[in-house]
Scaffold this active site. Structure first.
Site, PDB file in Angstrom:
ATOM      1  CG  HIS A 191       7.837  -7.234  -3.500  1.00  0.00           C
ATOM      2  ND1 HIS A 191       7.766  -7.552  -2.165  1.00  0.00           N
ATOM      3  CD2 HIS A 191       6.605  -6.735  -3.828  1.00  0.00           C
ATOM      4  CE1 HIS A 191       6.561  -7.257  -1.690  1.00  0.00           C
ATOM      5  NE2 HIS A 191       5.842  -6.756  -2.689  1.00  0.00           N
ATOM      6  CE  LYS A 253       0.183  -7.237   4.305  1.00  0.00           C
ATOM      7  NZ  LYS A 253       1.611  -7.030   3.933  1.00  0.00           N
ATOM      8  CB  THR A 284       7.930   0.707   8.475  1.00  0.00           C
ATOM      9  OG1 THR A 284       6.747  -0.050   8.179  1.00  0.00           O
ATOM     10  CG2 THR A 284       8.181   1.719   7.364  1.00  0.00           C
TER      11      THR A 284
END
Length: 373
Positions: A191, A253, A284
């Site tokens: 990540h 975002k 999700t």
């Protein structure tokens, strides 16, 4: 016990090299002449030359490399073994009634170059503890080198103190792996790339982009634009866009809470273009679906998405199935959930060949950097 069935192993005489007997013939007797002892260093009859040990030409012929896996993704480990040409190591992994893990190696690993494949996916804690126990068993079995192969590194998103009084769990996991006995780590699409610095052992960080780029080159989508869903993924998206030789766009975002995001605006021209959203993880799918909606609202013709790790927790599968996305391409670093297997919009690409080539390079002590292309 009959004395003729007993073999005594004596220590070498001081000043005399120890020899290992490889046949059933008795050792040459010592002779005494004039009070002086003459050992095997003296003249001796010519013996047949010892057979030369040749280095195996293929890894499948070598017993100095073995691949094991836990319970998180055995299908990927089987594919990797098939690519490399070695059988998957035999183990016994059981659980007691209270949930404790019991692990046993069913073959000898003394001095062997061992690769342990185990992504720490859901349930993360269970698979992480399995991995630590397996490494401890390998270390106590005198494995020559233990390379932990983690296609998906759990807790990678907790890599800094973004709020007061929180743990940097990514660093903690790295310490646990090193303490448990890992000599080297092979990771895929972290990540945050700086997680490599949390390890005090060599780390090989692979990217799934060669597999994904090859797929989209064959797909040959018209007027393609690669889109980063947030500012943190710009470097990854830029590299991907450069490989495909297409423009880049960015979605601004703002995260309001854990697993809750709000798309603000699109940076870049996407009107009339086919957009490809690139991310490392689909959790999700909230970010993914909102990003696709924002792009389509800005005039994009079609929206595709791809990611390395299909975590797909919570309502992710339902959101993808009901979204306006054309297709979502992921890799098999994590096995798909049962309810995601039948979803037509989700396509899985295998990274077994990428991992297999990396394992071969590490074992043969050759460069891994060629896999970045």
């Amino acid at each position: 016990m009959n004395e003729r069935d007993t073999t005594a192993v004596l220590p070498p005489i001081s000043g005399q090299a120890a020899e290992t007997e490889t046949s059933s013939q008795p050792a040459p007797a010592l002779s005494v002449n004039g009070g002086q002892t003459k050992g095997p260093q003296g003249p001796r009859l010519p013996d047949s030359p010892a057979p030369e040990k040749k280095r195996p030409g293929r890894l499948s012929e070598s017993k100095r490399i073995k691949i094991f896996c836990g319970s998180s993704n055995p299908a990927l480990a089987e594919e990797v073994c098939k690519f490399v040409g070695v059988p998957l190591g035999e183990t016994r992994l059981q659980r007691f009634s209270d949930g404790e893990v019991h692990f046993q190696l069913l073959e000898n690993v003394r001095g062997v170059d061992v690769f342990l494949v185990q992504p720490t996916c859901f349930p993360v804690d269970q698979h992480l503890v399995e991995l630590l126990i397996m490494m401890d068993a390998l270390k106590r079995a005198s494995a020559g080198r233990i390379t932990v192969v983690i296609p998906y590194y759990g807790y990678a998103r907790q890599d800094r103190k973004d709020r007061p009084r929180v743990a940097i769990t990514s660093k903690l996991v790295a310490d646990l792996l090193t303490t448990a006995g890992a000599n080297r780590a092979l990771l895929v699409d972290l990540h945050a790339a700086q997680i490599q610095g949390f390890f005090n052992i060599p780390v090989d960080h692979l990217f799934a982009s060669p597999v994904l780029v090859s797929y989209f080159r064959e797909l040959n989508l018209p007027n393609l634009t690669v889109v980063s869903p947030d500012a943190g993924g710009v470097e990854r998206a830029r590299f991907f866009a450069k490989k495909l030789e297409v423009p880049l766009a960015i979605v601004d975002k703002r995260r309001t809470d854990i697993n809750v995001t709000e798309v603000m605006n699109v940076i870049g021209d996407v009107r009339g273009r086919t957009c490809l959203i690139l991310d490392d993880i689909i959790d999700t799918a909230g970010t993914l679906v909102k990003t696709a909606d924002a792009l389509l609202d800005q005039g994009a013709a079609k929206v595709y998405a791809c990611a390395t790790h299909p975590v797909l927790s919570g309502p992710a599968v339902e959101r993808i199935a009901n979204s306006r996305l054309e297709q979502v391409i992921v890799t098999n670093t994590i096995p798909l959930r049962e309810d995601a297997v039948g979803v037509e919009k989700i396509k899985v690409l295998s990274i077994a060949g990428l991992l297999g080539r990396a394992i071969e390079s590490i074992h043969m002590e050759t460069s891994v950097s060629t896999l970045f292309n």
